[in-house]
Design an enzyme around this catalytic site. Structure first.
Site, PDB file in Angstrom:
ATOM      1  N   ASP A  67     -23.222   4.483  21.846  1.00  0.00           N
ATOM      2  CA  ASP A  67     -22.965   4.507  20.528  1.00  0.00           C
ATOM      3  C   ASP A  67     -24.070   3.852  19.652  1.00  0.00           C
ATOM      4  OD1 ASP A  67     -22.538   1.768  21.142  1.00  0.00           O
ATOM      5  OD2 ASP A  67     -20.634   1.979  20.561  1.00  0.00           O
ATOM      6  N   ASP A 136      -9.694  -4.878  18.832  1.00  0.00           N
ATOM      7  CA  ASP A 136      -8.743  -3.965  18.265  1.00  0.00           C
ATOM      8  C   ASP A 136      -8.632  -3.014  19.657  1.00  0.00           C
ATOM      9  OD1 ASP A 136     -11.120  -2.373  18.254  1.00  0.00           O
ATOM     10  OD2 ASP A 136     -10.738  -2.112  16.114  1.00  0.00           O
ATOM     11  N   HIS A 138     -10.828  -1.125  20.829  1.00  0.00           N
ATOM     12  CA  HIS A 138     -11.686   0.229  21.045  1.00  0.00           C
ATOM     13  C   HIS A 138     -12.489  -0.199  22.322  1.00  0.00           C
ATOM     14  CE1 HIS A 138     -14.870  -2.497  18.321  1.00  0.00           C
ATOM     15  NE2 HIS A 138     -15.297  -2.248  19.544  1.00  0.00           N
ATOM     16  N   GLU A 143     -12.311   3.679  17.628  1.00  0.00           N
ATOM     17  CA  GLU A 143     -11.243   2.979  16.937  1.00  0.00           C
ATOM     18  C   GLU A 143      -9.638   3.434  17.266  1.00  0.00           C
ATOM     19  OE1 GLU A 143     -12.493   0.115  16.175  1.00  0.00           O
ATOM     20  OE2 GLU A 143     -13.986   0.103  14.832  1.00  0.00           O
TER      21      GLU A 143
END
Ligand code: F6R
Length: 261
Positions: A67, A136, A138, A143
């Site tokens: 990313d 979270d 990811h 996400e």
């Protein structure tokens, strides 16, 4: 999914480096997927030592980043391209021209994402993908709510992820970009071996969902349960919410010596 609970962060990094070393000794021109963030730093340091002492060479390797932030200046130290140059490329003998990342400064971001997918495919796909996991759940920057079949695309970061990553920006949340380009979950699932490293108590809830939760876009990493070859390297703190932690330890201790990660 193989879950390995390690003594500490250093042992997790060494085990990951063992798997990467074995890959490149067998296939010197293999394709490595590289992650940023703090989780893989020990792996890159361990790989650097192994390259330095001649155990392995990445001279013929290619690498693909997971990313990239959108809009960070080319010389920004936290631009993921620069992080990978500093933490990975500078420590090993890989040819920098064979290290690829999505272009977060492209004028046409969707076209850059499509080109990135084509580039991975043209290189024959990723042999081993290093992953971290967000608090979270990811993976890369997919996400909660991400399509479990997604490909490389632009995403908006959650407040939680931006707050988690503010430590790389002097603690200033306003400096953390709001958007990124990220390999999709479908892209990640195409890699032949997924090697996820998670350490520290802050990751315990996400790790619990990853390993023991139902598959759900609300915890994107749970899709890894559907991949045929996943290694999850944890320390005790990250494993602290696993119901099956004793079983995972027994299983690893009883593993035949000939069976690598
Ligand atoms: C980074 C990435 C992210 C991180 C995750 C965990 O390229 O893809 O998914 O792996 O945010 O970050 P750390 O390791 O800093 O806790």
């Amino acid at each position: 999914m193989e879950v390995v609970i390690c003594q500490d962060v250093e042992q997790a990094a060494e085990r990951a480096a063992d798997a990467i070393t074995a890959l490149f000794v067998a296939h010197p021109d293999a394709v490595l997927g590289v992650a940023t963030g703090s989780s893989p730093l020990g792996i890159y340091a361990a790989l650097g030592r192994r390259v330095a002492d001649g155990q392995v060479s990445l001279a013929l390797a290619s690498a693909y980043m997971l990313d990239e932030y959108v809009g960070l200046a080319a010389d920004h130290p936290e631009r993921y391209r620069n992080v990978i140059e500093r933490e990975f490329v500078a420590r090993v003998d890989i040819d920098p021209s064979r290290v690829h990342g999505p272009d977060g400064l492209a004028d046409d971001l969707p076209a850059a994402c499509a080109a990135y997918e084509q580039s991975i495919a043209a290189d024959g796909g990723i042999d081993l993908q290093i992953l971290g996991i967000g608090t979270d759940g990811h993976i890369a920057f997919n996400e909660p709510g991400s399509s479990l079949a997604s490909r490389t695309r632009i995403k908006t970061l959650t407040c939680q992820t931006r707050a988690d990553n503010a430590r790389f920006f002097g603690g200033n949340l306003d400096q953390v970009p709001t958007h990124c380009l990220t390999q999709g979950i479908g892209t990640i699932m195409d890699a032949r071996h997924l090697l996820l490293v998670a350490t520290g108590r802050a990751k315990a809830e996400a790790v619990h969902h990853l390993v023991e939760g139902p598959i759900s876009a609300m915890w994107p990493a749970t899709i890894l349960q559907m991949h045929p070859y996943v290694t999850v390297l944890l320390d005790d703190a990250a494993a602290s919410r696993l119901q099956l932690s004793s079983y995972f330890k027994e299983t690893y201790d009883a593993k035949p010596a000939w069976q690598d990660l």
